[in-house]
Each structure stands twice: as structure tokens, then as C-alpha cells.
Design a protein around this motif. Structure first.
Motif, short mmCIF file in Angstrom:
data_model
loop_
_atom_site.label_atom_id
_atom_site.label_comp_id
_atom_site.label_asym_id
_atom_site.label_seq_id
_atom_site.Cartn_x
_atom_site.Cartn_y
_atom_site.Cartn_z
N UNK A 1 17.17 24.65 1.24
CA UNK A 1 17.66 24.33 2.58
C UNK A 1 17.04 23.05 3.13
N UNK A 2 15.77 22.78 2.85
CA UNK A 2 15.12 21.61 3.44
C UNK A 2 15.70 20.31 2.91
N UNK A 3 16.21 20.30 1.64
CA UNK A 3 16.82 19.07 1.13
C UNK A 3 18.20 18.86 1.75
N UNK A 4 18.89 19.96 2.10
CA UNK A 4 20.17 19.81 2.80
C UNK A 4 19.94 19.21 4.19
N UNK A 5 18.85 19.61 4.83
CA UNK A 5 18.51 19.03 6.13
C UNK A 5 18.11 17.56 5.97
N UNK A 6 17.41 17.25 4.88
CA UNK A 6 17.02 15.87 4.60
C UNK A 6 18.26 15.01 4.37
N UNK B 1 0.82 -1.20 0.00
CA UNK B 1 0.00 0.00 0.00
C UNK B 1 0.86 1.25 0.00
N UNK B 2 0.21 2.38 -0.22
CA UNK B 2 0.92 3.65 -0.20
C UNK B 2 1.53 3.90 1.17
N UNK B 3 0.78 3.63 2.24
CA UNK B 3 1.30 3.86 3.58
C UNK B 3 2.52 2.98 3.87
N UNK B 4 2.49 1.73 3.41
CA UNK B 4 3.65 0.85 3.58
C UNK B 4 4.86 1.42 2.85
N UNK B 5 4.61 1.94 1.64
CA UNK B 5 5.70 2.52 0.86
C UNK B 5 6.30 3.73 1.53
N UNK B 6 5.44 4.58 2.11
CA UNK B 6 5.95 5.77 2.80
C UNK B 6 6.84 5.37 3.96
N UNK B 7 6.45 4.33 4.68
CA UNK B 7 7.29 3.86 5.79
C UNK B 7 8.67 3.47 5.30
N UNK B 8 8.73 2.84 4.15
CA UNK B 8 10.03 2.45 3.58
C UNK B 8 10.83 3.69 3.17
N UNK B 9 10.15 4.67 2.58
CA UNK B 9 10.85 5.91 2.19
C UNK B 9 11.45 6.58 3.42
N UNK B 10 10.67 6.69 4.49
CA UNK B 10 11.11 7.40 5.68
C UNK B 10 12.17 6.63 6.46
N UNK B 11 12.30 5.34 6.19
CA UNK B 11 13.33 4.54 6.87
C UNK B 11 14.64 4.51 6.06
N UNK B 12 14.73 5.29 4.99
CA UNK B 12 15.96 5.38 4.21
C UNK B 12 17.12 5.80 5.11
N UNK B 13 18.26 5.19 4.93
CA UNK B 13 19.43 5.52 5.76
C UNK B 13 19.93 6.93 5.47
N UNK B 14 20.58 7.52 6.46
CA UNK B 14 21.13 8.87 6.28
C UNK B 14 22.16 8.89 5.14
N UNK B 15 22.98 7.85 5.05
CA UNK B 15 24.01 7.83 4.01
C UNK B 15 23.38 7.79 2.61
N UNK B 16 22.27 7.07 2.48
CA UNK B 16 21.63 7.01 1.17
C UNK B 16 20.93 8.32 0.84
N UNK B 17 20.26 8.93 1.82
CA UNK B 17 19.70 10.27 1.60
C UNK B 17 20.78 11.20 1.07
N UNK B 18 21.91 11.18 1.74
CA UNK B 18 23.00 12.09 1.39
C UNK B 18 23.54 11.82 -0.01
N UNK B 19 23.77 10.54 -0.32
CA UNK B 19 24.34 10.17 -1.61
C UNK B 19 23.41 10.53 -2.77
#
Length: 327
Positions: free
Chosen positions: A113-118, A82-100
Motif C-alpha cells: 500500500x505505501x508504494x501505491x501512495x508513493x 553528498x548523500x543529503x543532496x541526493x536525498x533531496x533530489x529523490x524526494x523532488x521526483x515528479x509525481x508522474x515519474x514516481x507513478x511511471x
């Protein structure tokens, strides 16, 4: 062009999705929101969504430029729920992967600025991403979901007929005009020149309503492989409203039992399945199917020991026409 290399093990592990993936539809619809392509299919949806898009959702436009790279973390490769399940996976992305991945994005456009914080994995920025995706989904995707499912299921039904009639070779050879199958390599035109070796992982074939002209995929070759391809919209235009809302005018036109039968046949079914779905006797299901067939709304063909019913073009038009147009 992209060349996808299969082994015999990959062929055995290749799957064809029978539902749209909500996160891929979010991403690809964001692309469509920023261009003028596909006016016939997306024009009214685009105008309405642009007019009503909540401000918090506009920040997603930076993450999904209409051309070029969009972060892979927006469409988790393992997600098929479901969409909600997918969002949980997005939000559990590791910090290193967000950064890369956000660093790859910032090469092509300045980062707010908000993407730099992300990229730094800041809790409030990650939470804000989830809220923006929820807001956008509720406004731009959820009202059209039943219509999208109908379109994708029709495509799936067609692809399965290729599979059952001539095997996986014919299925891979008829995914899309931009895709060619010359065993053991699947070639996809319109993508950057590269080779993807499946190495026994298989491939998920994902039909998409908002994918336009050219199939797409995840950038990272180490992620579970997926090929997202455009479906044929045919007569099924995007429409707002739920199946329940659609059924009221349909029942007024055909009568409640016959309307329920037409709805039940939307994805194709046997007479026994029709009886079960409509909670009527087998004789009653056969009678309703006969009336719909005589009216030119369905076709019936033998499938082994049973018979299978499918909508005709006219039947699909009537079923879709009882929804609320998106304009």
C-alpha cells in the motif's frame, strides 16, 4: 549485451568519478543484502546489517529487488554530491515519474500500500521514503564510508594511470572484464540487449563497491548516461570506523608523524603534497617517505619534475588493518 555508441564529442565529455556515489551504494547494497553472492567481500557486512537493520528501512527492499528492475529515481543521474543532496533530489521526483517507474516495478511483484501512495505523490509517503533511506544509510553505509572511499580512490588512481599513459582508448578498454572497447562502441556483457546512443551527452563512469560482477546503468535512455562498474576490492575489505578511529592504532604502530604520512599517501601524492598534508617541511616529508619506502610500505616513481608516492600492497594492508573489522 549493451552497446554504448560514442561520438568524438562524447569522448571529450566522458568523466571518471573519484568518489563512491552514496545513492548507488545504497541501492546496490540493498541488492547484496538479499542474496548470498560475494561472501568474501560482503559476508560479514551482510550478516551484521541483516542483524541490525532498523525496521523502517526494510520497506526499501521492495523497491530494490536483487534481480531485475529498480526505479531510476532512487539514483538521480545528475547527483554527484553528498548523500543529503541526493536525498533531496529523490524526494523532488515528479509525481508522474514516481507513478511511471513504480508501475514498471509492480509488473514484476505485488505493490504494498505505501508504494501505491508513493506513486500518487502523497506527501507522507514521499517523506517516509526519505526517512527509510536515511535510516538505512546510517545503519548500512555510513559506518563503512571511509573504507569505501579508500577502495574507490584506489580504483580511480589505477584508471587514471591508464588514461595518462595511453589515453581514453586504454581507459575504456580496461574498465572491467565485462566491458570491451572497439571504437566507437563500448560493449557491456551481462546486460539486456540494447543500444545506447550518447549523442554528445558524454558518459559518467562510476566505480562502486557494492556493484557485483556486472556493470549496471539507468533504464531510461533519456536520462544523463552513467555506467556503474564494480571496483577491484583487492586487499581493501570493508571496515567500520572513521579515519580518526583508524589513526590511533596506526600512530601507536608507526608514530604519529609517520602514521599521518602513510594516511596522506593513501590516495597517492607528490613530496610537496605530502608536506602540505602533514604540515611538515619538504625535507621532513622526503625523510618520512624514504623511511616508509625502505619498510616496503610505499613506492616512489618520477612524474615529470616531481616524484609521486603510492601505497604498496603491504602499506594498504597495514592502513586498512588498523580499522575495525566489520565482523
Amino acid at each position: 549485451m549493451l552497446r554504448i555508441h560514442f561520438t568524438s564529442q562524447d569522448l571529450a565529455r566522458t568523466t571518471l568519478a573519484d568518489e563512491p556515489d552514496p545513492l548507488w551504494e545504497v541501492l546496490l547494497s540493498l541488492h547484496q543484502l538479499q542474496v548470498q553472492d560475494g561472501t568474501t567481500h560482503y559476508g560479514h557486512w551482510r550478516e551484521r546489517t541483516r542483524r541490525q537493520l532498523p525496521r523502517p528501512a526494510t520497506r526499501l527492499l521492495h523497491l530494490a529487488p536483487p534481480r531485475g528492475y529498480s526505479p531510476d529515481f532512487l539514483t538521480p543521474a545528475q547527483h554527484t554530491g553528498t548523500f543529503d543532496d541526493g536525498i533531496e533530489r529523490v524526494l523532488s521526483t515528479s509525481r508522474s515519474r514516481f507513478q511511471q517507474e513504480l508501475q514498471l516495478l509492480s509488473v514484476r511483484r505485488p505493490a504494498p500500500s505505501w508504494t501505491r501512495e508513493l506513486a500518487g505523490g502523497h506527501r507522507e509517503a514521499v517523506k517516509g521514503l526519505g526517512q527509510a533511506m536515511h535510516t538505512y544509510h546510517q545503519s548500512a553505509i555510513a559506518p563503512y564510508w571511509e573504507s569505501m572511499r579508500t577502495i574507490v580512490r584506489a580504483d580511480h588512481q589505477q584508471k587514471v594511470s591508464h588514461l595518462s599513459g595511453a589515453g581514453v582508448d586504454r581507459l575504456l578498454g580496461r574498465i572491467h572484464p565485462a566491458v570491451r572497447w572497439e571504437s566507437p562502441v563500448l560493449t557491456v556483457d551481462g546486460l539486456p540487449d540494447s543500444d545506447l546512443h550518447l549523442d554528445g551527452r558524454g558518459l559518467r563512469l562510476q566505480p562502486s563497491v557494492f556493484c557485483w560482477r556486472t556493470p549496471t546503468k539507468l533504464l531510461d535512455p533519456n536520462l544523463p548516461p552513467v555506467l556503474v562498474y564494480p571496483v577491484k576490492h583487492g586487499v581493501g575489505a570493508l571496515r567500520r570506523g572513521t579515519a580518526e578511529q583508524r589513526s590511533r592504532p596506526l600512530a601507536a604502530l608507526l608514530g604519529s608523524t609517520r602514521a599521518a604520512a602513510l594516511e596522506a599517501i593513501a590516495d597517492g601524492c607528490t613530496t610537496t603534497e605530502l608536506a602540505q598534508r602533514c604540515s611538515i617541511s619538504l625535507a621532513g616529508a622526503s625523510r618520512q617517505a624514504g623511511i616508509l619506502r625502505e619498510a616496503g610500505l610505499i613506492t616512489t616513481r618520477r612524474a615529470g619534475q616531481a616524484v609521486r608516492h603510492d601505497l604498496t600492497t603491504l602499506g594498504r594492508m597495514i592502513l586498512d588493518g588498523c580499522g575495525t573489522p566489520i565482523g
